[in-house]
Motif scaffolding. Structure first.
Motif, PDB file in Angstrom:
ATOM      1  N   VAL A  10      33.750  39.946  33.567  1.00  0.00           N
ATOM      2  CA  VAL A  10      33.589  41.388  33.747  1.00  0.00           C
ATOM      3  C   VAL A  10      34.247  42.086  32.562  1.00  0.00           C
ATOM      4  O   VAL A  10      35.479  42.078  32.431  1.00  0.00           O
ATOM      5  CB  VAL A  10      34.210  41.870  35.070  1.00  0.00           C
ATOM      6  N   GLY A  13      36.784  45.407  32.990  1.00  0.00           N
ATOM      7  CA  GLY A  13      37.168  45.147  34.376  1.00  0.00           C
ATOM      8  C   GLY A  13      38.472  45.786  34.799  1.00  0.00           C
ATOM      9  O   GLY A  13      38.862  45.667  35.969  1.00  0.00           O
ATOM     10  N   SER A  19      36.932  47.665  37.729  1.00  0.00           N
ATOM     11  CA  SER A  19      37.977  47.069  38.574  1.00  0.00           C
ATOM     12  C   SER A  19      37.524  46.974  40.021  1.00  0.00           C
ATOM     13  O   SER A  19      37.860  46.020  40.732  1.00  0.00           O
ATOM     14  CB  SER A  19      39.272  47.879  38.473  1.00  0.00           C
ATOM     15  N   ALA A  22      35.257  44.014  40.140  1.00  0.00           N
ATOM     16  CA  ALA A  22      36.064  42.794  40.139  1.00  0.00           C
ATOM     17  C   ALA A  22      36.661  42.539  41.522  1.00  0.00           C
ATOM     18  O   ALA A  22      36.678  41.401  42.011  1.00  0.00           O
ATOM     19  CB  ALA A  22      37.165  42.898  39.086  1.00  0.00           C
ATOM     20  N   ASP A  23      37.156  43.596  42.174  1.00  0.00           N
ATOM     21  CA  ASP A  23      37.659  43.464  43.547  1.00  0.00           C
ATOM     22  C   ASP A  23      36.600  42.850  44.460  1.00  0.00           C
ATOM     23  O   ASP A  23      36.874  41.927  45.240  1.00  0.00           O
ATOM     24  CB  ASP A  23      38.047  44.836  44.115  1.00  0.00           C
ATOM     25  N   VAL A  26      35.747  39.112  43.664  1.00  0.00           N
ATOM     26  CA  VAL A  26      36.818  38.224  44.139  1.00  0.00           C
ATOM     27  C   VAL A  26      36.750  38.081  45.657  1.00  0.00           C
ATOM     28  O   VAL A  26      36.851  36.970  46.205  1.00  0.00           O
ATOM     29  CB  VAL A  26      38.195  38.743  43.694  1.00  0.00           C
ATOM     30  N   VAL A  32      36.534  35.168  38.770  1.00  0.00           N
ATOM     31  CA  VAL A  32      36.344  36.325  37.891  1.00  0.00           C
ATOM     32  C   VAL A  32      37.321  36.284  36.723  1.00  0.00           C
ATOM     33  O   VAL A  32      38.511  36.031  36.902  1.00  0.00           O
ATOM     34  CB  VAL A  32      36.522  37.640  38.678  1.00  0.00           C
ATOM     35  N   VAL A  34      38.389  38.905  33.552  1.00  0.00           N
ATOM     36  CA  VAL A  34      38.273  40.286  33.068  1.00  0.00           C
ATOM     37  C   VAL A  34      38.689  40.345  31.608  1.00  0.00           C
ATOM     38  O   VAL A  34      39.717  39.778  31.225  1.00  0.00           O
ATOM     39  CB  VAL A  34      39.160  41.236  33.902  1.00  0.00           C
ATOM     40  N   ILE A  46      43.716  45.512  37.995  1.00  0.00           N
ATOM     41  CA  ILE A  46      43.137  44.164  37.937  1.00  0.00           C
ATOM     42  C   ILE A  46      43.492  43.419  39.218  1.00  0.00           C
ATOM     43  O   ILE A  46      44.657  43.363  39.613  1.00  0.00           O
ATOM     44  CB  ILE A  46      43.670  43.385  36.726  1.00  0.00           C
ATOM     45  N   VAL A  50      43.226  37.161  39.051  1.00  0.00           N
ATOM     46  CA  VAL A  50      42.119  37.181  38.097  1.00  0.00           C
ATOM     47  C   VAL A  50      42.639  36.900  36.696  1.00  0.00           C
ATOM     48  O   VAL A  50      43.671  37.442  36.282  1.00  0.00           O
ATOM     49  CB  VAL A  50      41.394  38.537  38.133  1.00  0.00           C
TER      50      VAL A  50
END
Length: 327
Positions: A10, A13, A19, A22-23, A26, A32, A34, A46, A50
């Motif tokens: 990402v 990210g 972000s 990304a959440d 996950v 993931v 970033v 973040i 990650v």
């Protein structure tokens, strides 16, 4: 593509939408990574656990060092976003350079699935609601021009290098972690002066708003669903020339619009204030601002997805979330 047990890079990210994406990735069981230089984002956004690469993708060699064959997909959200950037040439060059470098590195590593966050700004001042096949695309800002140039690069890699691309044209996305936009701007102004609120333009600018949770959910839904219906169905794929890859372009937004004055009303209500409004005048907030925007989301809806919140409700929920977050 299934977004479970996938390894996803990402870019951007640490930012507002990145972000939150990304959440979600996950939480859905994906691995993931970033990459972010935190020019827009924050380290504390973040997700825990990650892998983080602190780097600027527009710099030579960075993309090659980040992208490797272990990735199943790349979600590319990194960009310079300020519409009032005092270095427009630099913004254009940086945004298009990082996209080109990322795609080249992905091709060399054999990573051919890319999700890209474009923008409604590629349409310019278009009839509303604006469908994905509207033409000609005539952006009126350097930011929009860079997004359109990036779309051209993505199309090239889909048609000529076997990529599958999911291209998302965003309406105005709002929610927690949003900065440098109208809702947090109004909150900060009213915290400084509860009696008076200065509003850029005439306040009648009217656009669609989408909550970030809906935005992320829509992105994941399209990645997992686009291409599962054949040509002739309600949502045919956008075929690439070699018949093996594709570029899928989807508007992400809501079916309603909200004016800037209405946003001021909602934010004031959330803060329990009744300020006087002072308008700077003119029909747009800044050079390159599209004063009215509403995207058609019928193509997205045909995949079985609709937003849970329309514009007013998305703005109100975002204002309530940001009221607690911005201190």
């Amino acid at each position: 593509m299934e977004l479970t047990d996938a390894r996803v890079l990402v870019t951007g990210g640490g930012g507002f939408v990145g972000s939150r994406l990304a959440d979600r990735l996950v939480a859905d069981g994906n691995d993931v990574v970033v990459v972010d230089d935190f020019s827009n984002g924050r380290r504390e956004w973040i997700p825990e656990g990650v892998e983080l690469v602190d780097a600027d993708l527009s710099e030579s060699g960075v993309a090659d060092s980040v992208v490797d064959p272990s990735f199943d997909a790349i979600a590319h959200l990194a960009a310079r976003k300020d519409p009032n950037d005092d270095d427009p040439r630099g913004q254009f060059v940086e945004n298009t350079t990082m996209t080109h470098e990322l795609l080249r590195a992905a091709r060399d590593a054999g990573v051919t699935n890319v999700a890209y966050t474009s923008s409604s700004t590629v349409y310019g001042e278009a009839p509303r609601p604006t469908p994905e096949d509207y033409a000609p695309l005539e952006p009126i800002s350097v930011y929009g021009a860079a997004k359109l140039a990036d779309e051209g690069l993505l199309s090239t890699y889909a048609h000529s290098h076997g990529f599958t691309v999911w291209n998302f044209r965003f309406a105005n996305v709002v929610g927690p972690r949003l900065r440098g936009a109208v809702i947090p701007d109004f909150i900060e102004k009213l915290r400084d002066d509860p009696e008076t609120l200065t509003i850029l333009g005439d306040g009648r600018q009217e656009k669609s708003y989408l909550h970030v949770d809906d935005c992320v959910d829509a992105m994941c839904h399209v990645v997992e669903s686009a291409g599962t219906v054949s040509a002739g169905d309600e949502a045919p794929r956008d075929e690439a020339s070699n018949g093996e890859s594709a570029m899928y372009t989807y508007n992400l937004g809501s079916r309603t619009t909200t004016s800037v004055d209405r946003i001021a009303d909602i934010v004031s209500d959330v803060l329990d204030l009744t300020p006087e409004y002072e308008h700077t005048g003119g029909d747009r907030g800044w050079t390159g601002d599209v004063p009215r925007m509403r995207l058609s989301i019928e193509k997205l809806s045909s995949l079985g997805w609709d937003p849970t919140l329309e514009s007013d409700d998305a703005v109100r929920r975002a204002a309530e979330e940001l009221r607690e977050e911005i201190r």
